[in-house]
Design an enzyme around this catalytic site. Structure first.
Site, PDB file in Angstrom:
ATOM      1  N   GLY A  20     -15.617  -5.681  -3.043  1.00 27.69           N
ATOM      2  CA  GLY A  20     -14.418  -5.053  -3.593  1.00 27.69           C
ATOM      3  C   GLY A  20     -13.761  -5.942  -4.638  1.00 27.69           C
ATOM      4  O   GLY A  20     -14.325  -6.947  -5.072  1.00 27.69           O
ATOM      5  N   ALA A  21     -12.555  -5.554  -5.040  1.00 22.29           N
ATOM      6  CA  ALA A  21     -11.784  -6.358  -6.003  1.00 22.29           C
ATOM      7  C   ALA A  21     -10.315  -5.987  -5.859  1.00 22.29           C
ATOM      8  O   ALA A  21      -9.978  -4.935  -5.307  1.00 22.29           O
ATOM      9  CB  ALA A  21     -12.262  -6.092  -7.428  1.00 22.29           C
ATOM     10  N   ASP A  22      -9.474  -6.877  -6.368  1.00 23.55           N
ATOM     11  CA  ASP A  22      -8.035  -6.596  -6.371  1.00 23.55           C
ATOM     12  C   ASP A  22      -7.597  -5.916  -7.660  1.00 23.55           C
ATOM     13  O   ASP A  22      -6.629  -5.153  -7.670  1.00 23.55           O
ATOM     14  CB  ASP A  22      -7.263  -7.902  -6.151  1.00 23.55           C
ATOM     15  CG  ASP A  22      -7.636  -8.517  -4.815  1.00 23.55           C
ATOM     16  OD1 ASP A  22      -7.446  -7.834  -3.794  1.00 23.55           O
ATOM     17  OD2 ASP A  22      -8.158  -9.647  -4.787  1.00 23.55           O
ATOM     18  N   THR A  33     -12.665  -2.700   1.866  1.00 27.55           N
ATOM     19  CA  THR A  33     -13.659  -1.814   1.252  1.00 27.55           C
ATOM     20  C   THR A  33     -15.065  -2.315   1.574  1.00 27.55           C
ATOM     21  O   THR A  33     -15.964  -1.520   1.903  1.00 27.55           O
ATOM     22  CB  THR A  33     -13.437  -1.717  -0.274  1.00 27.55           C
ATOM     23  OG1 THR A  33     -12.030  -1.637  -0.544  1.00 27.55           O
ATOM     24  CG2 THR A  33     -14.114  -0.487  -0.850  1.00 27.55           C
ATOM     25  N   GLU A  46     -17.347 -15.692  -2.623  1.00 31.82           N
ATOM     26  CA  GLU A  46     -17.663 -14.451  -3.342  1.00 31.82           C
ATOM     27  C   GLU A  46     -18.274 -14.776  -4.702  1.00 31.82           C
ATOM     28  O   GLU A  46     -19.250 -14.152  -5.129  1.00 31.82           O
ATOM     29  CB  GLU A  46     -16.391 -13.609  -3.509  1.00 31.82           C
ATOM     30  CG  GLU A  46     -15.920 -13.018  -2.188  1.00 31.82           C
ATOM     31  CD  GLU A  46     -14.548 -12.364  -2.256  1.00 31.82           C
ATOM     32  OE1 GLU A  46     -13.799 -12.626  -3.207  1.00 31.82           O
ATOM     33  OE2 GLU A  46     -14.228 -11.592  -1.340  1.00 31.82           O
ATOM     34  N   LYS A 103      -7.018   0.040  -8.199  1.00 32.00           N
ATOM     35  CA  LYS A 103      -7.385  -1.305  -8.684  1.00 32.00           C
ATOM     36  C   LYS A 103      -7.623  -1.342 -10.201  1.00 32.00           C
ATOM     37  O   LYS A 103      -7.878  -2.395 -10.766  1.00 32.00           O
ATOM     38  CB  LYS A 103      -8.658  -1.793  -7.971  1.00 32.00           C
ATOM     39  CG  LYS A 103      -8.636  -1.663  -6.443  1.00 32.00           C
ATOM     40  CD  LYS A 103      -7.610  -2.581  -5.828  1.00 32.00           C
ATOM     41  CE  LYS A 103      -7.568  -2.517  -4.310  1.00 32.00           C
ATOM     42  NZ  LYS A 103      -8.666  -3.123  -3.629  1.00 32.00           N
ATOM     43  N   GLY A 106     -13.372  -7.936   2.726  1.00 30.59           N
ATOM     44  CA  GLY A 106     -12.194  -7.086   2.542  1.00 30.59           C
ATOM     45  C   GLY A 106     -12.393  -5.726   3.185  1.00 30.59           C
ATOM     46  O   GLY A 106     -13.457  -5.438   3.741  1.00 30.59           O
ATOM     47  N   GLY A 141      -8.133 -11.641  -0.236  1.00 22.86           N
ATOM     48  CA  GLY A 141      -8.462 -12.020   1.143  1.00 22.86           C
ATOM     49  C   GLY A 141      -8.819 -13.499   1.272  1.00 22.86           C
ATOM     50  O   GLY A 141      -9.150 -13.963   2.379  1.00 22.86           O
TER      51      GLY A 141
HETATM   52  C1  5RP Z   1     -11.353 -10.834  -0.767  1.00 20.31           C
HETATM   53  C2  5RP Z   1     -11.488 -10.003  -1.975  1.00 20.31           C
HETATM   54  C3  5RP Z   1     -11.511  -8.528  -1.790  1.00 20.31           C
HETATM   55  O1  5RP Z   1     -12.642  -8.017  -2.415  1.00 20.31           O
HETATM   56  C4  5RP Z   1     -10.283  -7.931  -2.424  1.00 20.31           C
HETATM   57  O2  5RP Z   1      -9.141  -8.569  -1.884  1.00 20.31           O
HETATM   58  C5  5RP Z   1     -10.223  -6.421  -2.202  1.00 20.31           C
HETATM   59  O3  5RP Z   1     -10.007  -6.166  -0.836  1.00 20.31           O
HETATM   60  P1  5RP Z   1      -9.810  -4.692  -0.287  1.00 20.31           P
HETATM   61  O4  5RP Z   1     -11.130  -4.009  -0.398  1.00 20.31           O
HETATM   62  O5  5RP Z   1      -9.357  -4.898   1.136  1.00 20.31           O
HETATM   63  O6  5RP Z   1      -8.738  -4.038  -1.133  1.00 20.31           O
HETATM   64  O7  5RP Z   1     -11.575 -10.456  -3.093  1.00 20.31           O
HETATM   65  O8  5RP Z   1     -11.277 -12.192  -1.078  1.00 20.31           O
END
Ligand code: 5RP
Length: 223
Positions: free
Chosen positions: A86-88, A35, A107, A125, A33, A101
């Site tokens: 990272g995380a959503d 981050t 992951e 988030k 992702g 992503g």
């Molecule tokens: C990808 C993920 C990412 O960690 C999540 O989508 C966060 O992405 P970003 O840092 O672009 O906000 O789980 O599968």
């Protein structure tokens, strides 16, 4: 501070946190992702501080290699010192929703194989209850309609992520409009559906530490 600047700040904070833990023979786990990409770019200047990396996606593996960082297969290492991703969404217990992503399965595997999971996010988030962000469920392609019907029976609203194929050759159903009051229970329940590879809840193995960027600086959150 822009969101991009916050991502860079939290990536630097993660680097400061993990570098003292790494030895010349350490393997580091790398997420996926935007981050995680900032973290990869920051890590590049320190590639002599560890041996190699295990990546949670083809995209991250390619970015690591482009910096001259050795990427190895998880099967060729005995363990991973620390995983940074990272995380959503994350909640006060450091349960996560991931997979925006589409890399959720790898992951989850890399997180499971790691001694420590450091999650890097900006403050957008942070939630009290997970579920506003659509929960990704990775599904074997032939089971797509069956799993969608089973999810609908549970009273949730799955949507096929059109035109997307995971690194494992599977499809994603994104489950919308949930209020996830029992993340561990839901994680198990969804994984029990035949045809589901895994889902994007990280509650059975939550983050150990969340580094959260805010305009005032990076906060360290633990349970
Ligand atoms: C990808 C993920 C990412 O960690 C999540 O989508 C966060 O992405 P970003 O840092 O672009 O906000 O789980 O599968």
């Amino acid at each position: 501070m822009t969101q991009d600047e916050m991502k860079q700040a939290v990536a630097q904070a993660a680097l400061d946190y993990v570098l003292p833990k790494l030895k010349a023979d350490s393997v580091i786990g790398i997420g996926t992702g935007s981050t995680a990409n900032c973290f990869i770019d920051a890590l590049a200047a320190h590639k002599g501080a560890f041996e190699s990396a295990v990546a949670s996606s083809e995209a991250s593996a390619e970015r690591l290699r482009s910096h001259g960082i050795e990427v190895v297969d998880l099967n060729s290492v005995s363990g991973i010192e620390v995983y940074v991703d990272g995380a959503d969404e994350f909640d006060p217990h450091l349960n996560l929703v991931k997979g925006g992503g589409g890399a959720l399965t790898r992951e989850k595997i890399v997180a499971a194989a790691s001694k420590e999971f450091v999650c890097i996010v900006d403050q957008s988030k942070q939630v009290d209850v997970l579920g506003a962000f659509p929960l990704p469920v990775e599904v074997i392609p032939m089971a797509r309609s069956y799993v969608a019907r089973e999810l609908a029976k549970l009273g949730v609203h799955p949507e096929y992520r059109q035109g997307f194929v995971t690194d494992n050759g599977n499809i994603i159903l994104d489950v919308h409009d949930m209020e996830i009051l029992n993340p561990k229970g839901l994680e198990r329940e969804l994984n029990d559906l035949v045809g589901v590879v895994t889902n994007g809840l990280f509650a059975l193995r939550p983050a150990d530490l969340v580094l959260m960027a805010t305009p005032e600086g990076v906060e360290t959150l633990t349970v």
